[in-house]
Design a protein around this motif. Structure first.
Motif, PDB file in Angstrom:
ATOM      1  N   MET A   1      83.642 -29.698 -13.980  1.00  0.00           N
ATOM      2  CA  MET A   1      83.276 -29.685 -12.587  1.00  0.00           C
ATOM      3  C   MET A   1      82.125 -30.427 -12.382  1.00  0.00           C
ATOM      4  N   GLY A   2      81.141 -30.558 -13.222  1.00  0.00           N
ATOM      5  CA  GLY A   2      79.940 -31.358 -12.865  1.00  0.00           C
ATOM      6  C   GLY A   2      78.952 -30.318 -12.195  1.00  0.00           C
ATOM      7  N   PRO A   3      77.712 -30.866 -12.029  1.00  0.00           N
ATOM      8  CA  PRO A   3      76.643 -30.096 -11.136  1.00  0.00           C
ATOM      9  C   PRO A   3      77.286 -29.921  -9.816  1.00  0.00           C
ATOM     10  N   ILE A   4      76.777 -28.907  -9.250  1.00  0.00           N
ATOM     11  CA  ILE A   4      77.426 -28.757  -7.840  1.00  0.00           C
ATOM     12  C   ILE A   4      76.318 -29.547  -6.736  1.00  0.00           C
ATOM     13  N   PRO A   5      77.253 -30.332  -6.161  1.00  0.00           N
ATOM     14  CA  PRO A   5      76.544 -31.096  -5.015  1.00  0.00           C
ATOM     15  C   PRO A   5      76.375 -30.544  -3.694  1.00  0.00           C
ATOM     16  N   ALA A   6      75.178 -30.701  -3.305  1.00  0.00           N
ATOM     17  CA  ALA A   6      74.764 -29.966  -2.086  1.00  0.00           C
ATOM     18  C   ALA A   6      74.097 -31.205  -0.991  1.00  0.00           C
ATOM     19  N   LEU A   7      74.733 -31.060   0.207  1.00  0.00           N
ATOM     20  CA  LEU A   7      74.514 -32.055   1.111  1.00  0.00           C
ATOM     21  C   LEU A   7      73.830 -31.191   2.247  1.00  0.00           C
TER      22      LEU A   7
ATOM     23  N   THR B   1      84.872 -26.516  -0.036  1.00  0.00           N
ATOM     24  CA  THR B   1      83.554 -26.872   0.482  1.00  0.00           C
ATOM     25  C   THR B   1      83.073 -25.742   1.416  1.00  0.00           C
ATOM     26  N   SER B   2      82.156 -25.117   0.850  1.00  0.00           N
ATOM     27  CA  SER B   2      81.278 -24.138   1.613  1.00  0.00           C
ATOM     28  C   SER B   2      80.352 -24.844   2.554  1.00  0.00           C
ATOM     29  N   TRP B   3      80.362 -24.547   3.979  1.00  0.00           N
ATOM     30  CA  TRP B   3      79.622 -25.212   4.704  1.00  0.00           C
ATOM     31  C   TRP B   3      79.123 -24.291   5.981  1.00  0.00           C
ATOM     32  N   GLY B   4      78.046 -24.871   6.524  1.00  0.00           N
ATOM     33  CA  GLY B   4      77.641 -23.796   7.542  1.00  0.00           C
ATOM     34  C   GLY B   4      76.944 -24.912   8.649  1.00  0.00           C
ATOM     35  N   ARG B   5      77.080 -24.554   9.860  1.00  0.00           N
ATOM     36  CA  ARG B   5      76.308 -25.292  11.037  1.00  0.00           C
ATOM     37  C   ARG B   5      75.559 -24.465  11.776  1.00  0.00           C
ATOM     38  N   THR B   6      74.484 -24.802  11.964  1.00  0.00           N
ATOM     39  CA  THR B   6      73.210 -24.193  12.511  1.00  0.00           C
ATOM     40  C   THR B   6      72.649 -24.848  13.875  1.00  0.00           C
ATOM     41  N   LYS B   7      72.562 -24.133  15.154  1.00  0.00           N
ATOM     42  CA  LYS B   7      71.951 -24.792  16.297  1.00  0.00           C
ATOM     43  C   LYS B   7      70.873 -23.985  16.655  1.00  0.00           C
ATOM     44  N   LEU B   8      69.703 -24.502  16.713  1.00  0.00           N
ATOM     45  CA  LEU B   8      68.367 -23.998  16.974  1.00  0.00           C
ATOM     46  C   LEU B   8      67.845 -24.458  18.619  1.00  0.00           C
TER      47      LEU B   8
ATOM     48  N   ASP C   1      80.108 -28.666  -2.619  1.00  0.00           N
ATOM     49  CA  ASP C   1      81.406 -28.318  -3.020  1.00  0.00           C
ATOM     50  C   ASP C   1      81.440 -27.682  -4.527  1.00  0.00           C
ATOM     51  N   ILE C   2      81.781 -26.203  -4.158  1.00  0.00           N
ATOM     52  CA  ILE C   2      81.754 -25.201  -5.031  1.00  0.00           C
ATOM     53  C   ILE C   2      83.191 -24.592  -5.305  1.00  0.00           C
ATOM     54  N   SER C   3      83.359 -24.087  -6.571  1.00  0.00           N
ATOM     55  CA  SER C   3      84.589 -23.356  -6.911  1.00  0.00           C
ATOM     56  C   SER C   3      84.749 -22.311  -5.968  1.00  0.00           C
ATOM     57  N   ILE C   4      86.134 -22.000  -5.392  1.00  0.00           N
ATOM     58  CA  ILE C   4      86.582 -20.937  -4.856  1.00  0.00           C
ATOM     59  C   ILE C   4      86.974 -19.873  -5.918  1.00  0.00           C
ATOM     60  N   THR C   5      86.150 -18.723  -5.996  1.00  0.00           N
ATOM     61  CA  THR C   5      86.349 -17.746  -7.152  1.00  0.00           C
ATOM     62  C   THR C   5      87.679 -17.309  -7.319  1.00  0.00           C
TER      63      THR C   5
ATOM     64  N   PHE D   1      83.223 -18.200  -2.397  1.00  0.00           N
ATOM     65  CA  PHE D   1      82.431 -19.253  -3.331  1.00  0.00           C
ATOM     66  C   PHE D   1      81.641 -18.596  -4.296  1.00  0.00           C
ATOM     67  N   PHE D   2      81.486 -19.491  -5.360  1.00  0.00           N
ATOM     68  CA  PHE D   2      80.514 -19.208  -6.489  1.00  0.00           C
ATOM     69  C   PHE D   2      79.106 -19.198  -5.842  1.00  0.00           C
ATOM     70  N   ALA D   3      78.646 -19.904  -5.018  1.00  0.00           N
ATOM     71  CA  ALA D   3      77.566 -20.070  -4.449  1.00  0.00           C
ATOM     72  C   ALA D   3      77.528 -20.764  -3.072  1.00  0.00           C
TER      73      ALA D   3
END
Length: 891
Positions: free
Chosen positions: A353-359, A456-463, A400-404, A510-512
């Motif tokens: 899987m490789g290291p988890i890439p975080a954007l 892909t676990s993602w979240g959007r925040t508007k402040l 990009d993380i595994s779906i448990t 997701f795993f994380a």
């Protein structure tokens, strides 16, 4: 105007100490980022920088550059731009300094004392105010590039700023643009890494005199390898290498799950898989225009846009002996298949899987409009200013993380009636789309299987932040010692958050990651009054004696009314010496995250005392709390300033501070919740969820008003400027001696973290006894040189640990015994040289960590929550010698 007070008065020095960083110092150092320069101040704890957040997936802080005075937390440091509030960049209230127009910053004021009465909530530890050169006229720019001595970490910065007048000088316009890029450093390409881990001593008993914790170099994992290792049954110790070929693992002499010292430790260690430095690209644009409507009234509008994109590879997905493999699994290598007659457990780093890439992508829009002016009334001059601000910050975080569920289904592979390898779940549900995943070995997983398992676990925040404020200043009358100055004002502020996330994250699939969307808002209305009253002037016993007082009334829609105040005195018996003291009541109300966060999850690892300290990976679920009260801090400051006339050009100061916070808002972590439940505190047991096997699956944590937090210390500063060798010599020394950083949450034993060079459970608690910075500069046209020394004192891993190697007392949760609790200090030397190539162009070269000093190894553990790199990047320089060179022009 000095940020320590709202009063504008020639020659007046506020009783609250302020460190000033001028444009000359910034230019001489030529930092890659202005926040990097500010974070080197001894009064700062640089634990909210991009490098400090490497390895964290779920927190959403990748790329953030925030400021933290006194190590009290960045949320207790108020960050201003030209005396105006700046909208938060994160749900937790952090302000990202990356968004400021750095090319126009002329000065940075660091107010190291409580300032809530003057500036409002969040100024418990102090204020950092970035002041812009609003009157700049001309054109200036900079081209800068850098790299490390190893040829990595390449970065560059391009900036251009211009200012000009219009309408016969009644108007002025400023424009600034900047583009910066840091390539980052992939993996850990440094030879100082020695695999140090902090493990439980397998031989420990409460009565045998051995320490419970061991600091062990050359340590990897005993319960996971890149391609998997069998951890139970007759084949225990069989691991799967390239192509899935089985081999016998060489266990080291000391095994304490999940760790192992010696043997094949390097193979069974994934610390180097994460990035040492994240990739970061940022751009900003700033425009300001002002116009003198009359000789006494000026109006202005300004707007800014900034964006930043960061990327990092974090930890591998770790499964420490928590995967059960059935004996009919189709991917079990044929060479051992006949020996597998029963289910067994397996641990793996999932190397394929490789290291988890975080954007992370962030953008910020900020608009300000206002006016200022002056008038005469009551026989004196008055000045005023009003402004309105609207800021909108968008943040997108993804990994990009595994779906448990998909992962668990895909690794459970069998053969169907035709002999083809399929998921077991497909036998009963042929259309489920499951793709079998070969968990045995490296280089064996198909792209189709990876596509099925990963998501892909993602979240959007508007402040959003809206601010309306006005201030009036004047001198309405005089006392027997001189004019009395006053300043007063009103401010209304509204903060709001909204967001969205992917559907799977809402169910913690997701795993994380598992980012959540939060919704909520609050508003604040405030009024303040400040005064300076001269009590004596030009007396035989007093060159000057001034009283400074301030009071602020604040009403929060969430927590009601609160009053803050400040009382201060400055006294100069003679011109050579001055004394100053302040007493203040400061507050910090709960931020958007503490109030409204909607079940943000992070993956963490800890030892479960209910299962003989078994290493456990679980979700830590953080949720907001609408019942929080504001923190209340009582602060005392006492200082002395020396300006001896017999030594022209020399100044020195020493300031003692004591900050006592009651009802401090904090969140105990998952490990603390579990330990408290184990010790009989039943209130915490309801926050723990376990699966059918009794293994912890999630732990709920919430911010609460804790009992008390105390911070004490002494700041020292000295400066000397004199002509020398036909040039100008400048010497500056800044140091902070931290005396106490004490927390008592009424739950766990009180802890004083001063002297902690390790993580003390979290990077936020790294706090050496001493931090210092000294600089020596000399300039003679056309050359300027600067030498800097910066460092910190030696310390410990954790101030609650008891160091011993034999004859140890029984270890307790509050005071665990350890074989080596020492971590060294460090001193780093930097240098820079600037050469004037013409009247308008300078060239410069800066070198940080000239001696290429390696960081001290800090054993990581005993839990595993992020990439276990055995170093503390908050304190120690992990990059090595770094170079920056470039050109700047001004015309």
């Amino acid at each position: 105007m000095v940020t320590a007070t709202r009063i504008q008065r020639d020659g007046y020095e506020a009783p609250t100490p302020t460190s000033v960083i001028g444009i000359e110092e910034i230019a001489a150092k030529a930092p890659a980022n202005l926040a990097d320069f500010v974070n080197e101040l001894p009064s700062m704890a640089p634990n909210n920088t991009p490098r400090a957040n490497v390895g964290f997936v779920s927190a959403g802080l990748v790329g953030i550059n925030a400021l933290n005075l006194r190590s009290l937390g960045a949320s207790r440091t108020l960050v201003l731009l030209d005396g105006q509030r700046v909208g938060p960049s994160t749900l937790t209230g952090l302000v990202d300094v990356n968004q400021f127009p750095q090319a126009l910053v002329k000065r940075v004021d660091v107010v190291t004392g409580g300032a809530s009465a003057g500036w409002g909530s969040d100024a418990v530890a102090g204020v950092v105010n970035f002041l812009l050169d609003k009157d700049f006229t001309g054109l200036k720019g900079q081209v800068q590039g850098g790299t490390t001595t190893y040829g990595d970490g390449r970065n560059y910065n391009l900036s251009l700023a211009g200012g000009t007048g219009f309408a016969d000088g009644r108007g002025h316009i400023l424009v600034s643009a900047e583009h910066a890029y840091n390539k980052g450093i992939s993996g850990v390409p440094r030879d100082w890494y020695d695999g140090s881990k902090l493990m439980f001593n397998p031989a420990y008993t409460p009565t045998n005199g051995q320490p419970q914790l061991l600091v062990s170099p050359n340590t990897g994992f005993a319960t996971a390898t890149p391609g998997g290792i069998i951890t139970s049954g007759p084949l225990r110790g069989t691991y799967f290498g390239p192509g899935g070929v089985p081999a016998q693992f060489n266990y080291g002499p000391v095994i304490s799950a999940p760790f192992m010292q010696g043997g094949d430790w390097e193979y069974a260690d994934f610390a180097r898989s994460g990035d040492l430095d994240p990739r970061l690209s940022r751009q900003n644009l700033f425009i300001r225009s002002s116009y003198d409507v009359t000789d006494n009234v000026q109006v202005f509008v300004q707007g800014s846009y900034s964006r930043a994109k960061s990327f990092q590879r974090t930890l591998n997905q770790f499964n420490f002996a928590n995967i059960t493999i059935q004996p009919d699994n189709a991917f079990i290598p044929a060479s051992i298949a006949d020996q597998v007659t029963a289910p067994f457990t397996l641990g793996t780093f999932n190397q394929d899987m490789g290291p988890i890439p975080a954007l992370s992508r962030r953008s910020s829009w900020r608009g300000v409009a206002g006016a200022s002016g002056n008038f005469e009334a009551f026989g004196s001059d008055w000045d005023w200013d009003v402004y309105g601000q609207k800021s909108v910050n968008h943040a997108y975080t993804a990994a990009d993380i595994s779906i448990t569920a998909n992962y668990r289904a895909a690794i459970d592979a069998v053969r169907n009636a035709n002999g083809a390898i399929v998921c077991r779940s497909t036998l009963s549900n042929p259309g489920n789309g499951c793709v079998p995943y070969n968990i045995f070995g490296t280089g064996v997983v198909s792209e189709a299987a990876l596509d099925y398992v990963l998501g892909t676990s993602w979240g959007r925040t508007k402040l959003k932040e809206d601010v309306f404020a006005g201030t009036l200043r004047g001198r309405p009358f005089s006392s027997w010692a001189g004019p009395v100055s006053v300043a007063g004002g009103l401010e209304h502020r509204r903060e709001a958050v909204s967001g969205s996330n992917d559907p799977l994250s809402s169910t913690r699939s997701f795993f994380a990651g598992n980012y959540s969307a939060s919704f909520g808002s609050y508003n604040v209305t405030e009024g303040f009054l400040e005064t300076v009253v001269p009590l004596a002037a030009d007396q035989p016993w007093a060159r000057s004696l001034d009283f400074n007082g301030a009071v602020r009334a604040t009403h929060y829609s969430t927590s009601g009314y609160v009053t803050t105040w400040k009382l201060g005195l400055t006294y100069s018996p003679v011109d050579d010496i001055s004394f100053r003291t302040t007493r203040s009541r400061d507050i910090r109300a709960a931020n958007l995250a503490e109030l409204f966060q909607a079940s943000q999850t992070s993956t963490t690892s800890f030892n479960d005392p209910f299962r003989n300290n078994a290493s456990t990976t679980a979700f830590q679920v953080t949720r907001g709390n609408l019942s929080l009260d504001p923190e209340v801090a009582d602060s005392l400051g006492v200082g002395v300033i020396l300006r001896p006339r017999f030594l022209p050009g020399f100044t020195a100061s020493a300031d003692y501070y004591d900050i006592d916070i009651k009802d401090a808002i904090s969140t105990v972590n998952a490990a603390t919740v579990v330990n408290q439940c184990f010790q009989g505190n039943g209130a915490f047991c309801s926050q723990i969820d376990r699966d059918v096997a009794g293994v912890i699956s999630s732990v709920l944590v919430q911010p609460v008003n804790l009992a008390k937090q105390i911070a004490r210390g002494i700041d020292f500063e000295a400066g000397y400027r004199q002509p020398f060798l036909d040039g100008d010599l400048a010497i500056r020394l800044m140091a902070t001696r931290y005396l106490k950083n004490y927390s008592d949450d009424g739950i766990t034993p009180p802890t004083d973290t001063v002297g902690t060079n390790g993580t003390n459970g979290t990077l936020k608690n790294s706090l050496p006894r001493w931090r210092y910075q000294a600089s020596l500069g000399w300039s003679r046209d056309p050359v300027s040189v600067l030498f800097t020394a910066r460092g910190f004192s030696s310390g410990v891993y954790n101030t609650s640990y008891i160091q011993c190697t034999s004859g140890c007392p029984a270890s307790t949760t509050a005071n665990m015994t350890i074989n080596d609790n020492h971590l060294p200090g460090a001193i780093y030397f930097d240098t820079s040289i600037t050469i004037s190539l013409s009247d308008q162009v300078d060239g410069f070269l800066s070198v940080d960590n000239v001696l290429n000093k390696d960081p001290a190894q800090m054993a990581y553990g005993p839990g595993v929550g992020t990439a276990p790199l055995s170093v503390n990047p908050v304190l120690y320089d992990v990059l090595g010698r770094s170079f920056r060179m470039g050109f700047r022009f001004k015309m």
